[in-house]
Design an enzyme around this catalytic site. Structure first.
Site, PDB file in Angstrom:
ATOM      1  CB  SER A 145      -0.911   0.031   1.223  1.00  0.00           C
ATOM      2  OG  SER A 145      -1.754  -1.091   1.260  1.00  0.00           O
TER       3      SER A 145
HETATM    4  N1  SAH Z   1      -1.055  -4.910   3.978  1.00  0.00           N
HETATM    5  C1  SAH Z   1      -0.340  -5.159   2.761  1.00  0.00           C
HETATM    6  C2  SAH Z   1      -1.130  -4.722   1.542  1.00  0.00           C
HETATM    7  C3  SAH Z   1      -1.285  -5.874   0.636  1.00  0.00           C
HETATM    8  S1  SAH Z   1      -2.386  -5.719  -0.725  1.00  0.00           S
HETATM    9  C4  SAH Z   1       1.048  -4.547   2.775  1.00  0.00           C
HETATM   10  O1  SAH Z   1       1.357  -3.787   3.696  1.00  0.00           O
HETATM   11  O2  SAH Z   1       1.857  -4.842   1.889  1.00  0.00           O
HETATM   12  C5  SAH Z   1      -3.721  -6.726  -0.185  1.00  0.00           C
HETATM   13  C6  SAH Z   1      -3.392  -8.151   0.161  1.00  0.00           C
HETATM   14  O3  SAH Z   1      -4.628  -8.758   0.575  1.00  0.00           O
HETATM   15  C7  SAH Z   1      -2.872  -9.002  -0.992  1.00  0.00           C
HETATM   16  O4  SAH Z   1      -1.666  -9.612  -0.616  1.00  0.00           O
HETATM   17  C8  SAH Z   1      -3.979 -10.035  -1.208  1.00  0.00           C
HETATM   18  O5  SAH Z   1      -3.516 -11.299  -1.637  1.00  0.00           O
HETATM   19  C9  SAH Z   1      -4.604 -10.110   0.167  1.00  0.00           C
HETATM   20  N2  SAH Z   1      -5.973 -10.612   0.199  1.00  0.00           N
HETATM   21  C10 SAH Z   1      -6.984 -10.393  -0.675  1.00  0.00           C
HETATM   22  N3  SAH Z   1      -8.099 -11.059  -0.300  1.00  0.00           N
HETATM   23  C11 SAH Z   1      -7.790 -11.712   0.864  1.00  0.00           C
HETATM   24  C12 SAH Z   1      -8.493 -12.593   1.736  1.00  0.00           C
HETATM   25  N4  SAH Z   1      -9.769 -12.955   1.506  1.00  0.00           N
HETATM   26  N5  SAH Z   1      -7.858 -13.086   2.822  1.00  0.00           N
HETATM   27  C13 SAH Z   1      -6.554 -12.755   3.067  1.00  0.00           C
HETATM   28  N6  SAH Z   1      -5.830 -11.946   2.276  1.00  0.00           N
HETATM   29  C14 SAH Z   1      -6.428 -11.428   1.180  1.00  0.00           C
END
Ligand code: SAH
Length: 221
Positions: free
Chosen positions: A70
């Site tokens: 993010s």
């Molecule tokens: N918090 C992260 C942002 C990652 S982007 C950071 O600091 O880098 C969002 C993430 O959510 C992705 O890795 C995606 O695979 C995950 N995601 C999407 N749907 C999800 C679900 N149902 N359960 C767990 N993770 C999920």
């Protein structure tokens, strides 16, 4: 991309981080503990070396499995809304690069974080920097279900675009707890600040427009 071997955090990185903190302040982040946490974490460790020079720009970057780390402003905004206190038990949906989880851990939280992409989950398991944060517990699973066996949580953060707030997560939030989640579809999401009062009554407030990768159902092998 990342990083099984330690990397250097030199004066150049530290200087760029200071500039990023100024940018975040200009954009309206006021919580000093959040700003300090971001200042303490080498964001370039979380990114492919190709992004090293631009790692401190206030923007999202690609990580593995078509996911993103993010934007720092978004991380700061969500962290600020959560009002983390030392030893808060926090559930995060979407570990991704684990950057947000590290910010929460820096703020003193114990973080339970779930990732649905196996590739990303395994990869982050080899990330040297996470050894600094024993208070981060990682889970491979489906965030729609949360972690009932570890509930209740003081705070819950969703870091993927949720089409709706899953009831399972609301149930796992403590009375007096705070949840922060971007709610909406591909066209963009509203950041929702959800509070549960002492009696369990839920209040929601819209906190602005954001853009996340989607929160998907089920696990991906
Ligand atoms: N918090 C992260 C942002 C990652 S982007 C950071 O600091 O880098 C969002 C993430 O959510 C992705 O890795 C995606 O695979 C995950 N995601 C999407 N749907 C999800 C679900 N149902 N359960 C767990 N993770 C999920």
């Amino acid at each position: 991309m990342l990083h099984s071997k330690p990397k250097e955090d030199n004066y150049l990185h530290k200087g760029l981080r200071k500039q990023l903190i100024e940018t975040l302040k200009e954009k309206g982040i006021t919580d000093n503990a959040v700003l300090e946490a971001i200042n303490n974490i080498p964001r370039h460790f979380f990114l492919d070396p190709a992004f090293e020079r631009i790692a401190y720009e206030d923007r999202a970057f690609p990580i593995l499995a078509d996911q993103t780390i993010s934007q720092p402003y978004t991380v700061a905004f969500q962290s600020q809304l959560l009002q983390i206190k030392k030893f808060d038990k926090v559930l995060e949906i979407g570990t991704g690069s684990a950057y947000q989880a590290c910010v929460l851990a820096e703020l003193g939280a114990t973080v339970y974080t779930i990732e649905r992409q196996k590739e990303l989950y395994d990869f982050v398991g080899k990330f040297f920097f996470l050894k600094n944060y024993p208070s981060i517990k990682r889970f491979y699973g489906d965030g729609y279900k949360g972690l009932p066996s570890y509930a209740p949580f003081d705070k819950i953060i969703i870091t993927a675009a949720a089409p709706y707030i899953p009831d399972a997560l609301l149930d796992q939030l403590k009375n007096g707890g705070i949840m922060v989640a971007p709610v909406g579809g591909d066209e963009g999401q509203k950041m929702m600040l959800i509070t549960k009062d002492k009696k369990g009554n839920i209040t929601q407030k819209e906190m602005g427009d954001f853009s996340f990768v989607p929160m998907l159902q089920g696990k991906n092998k």
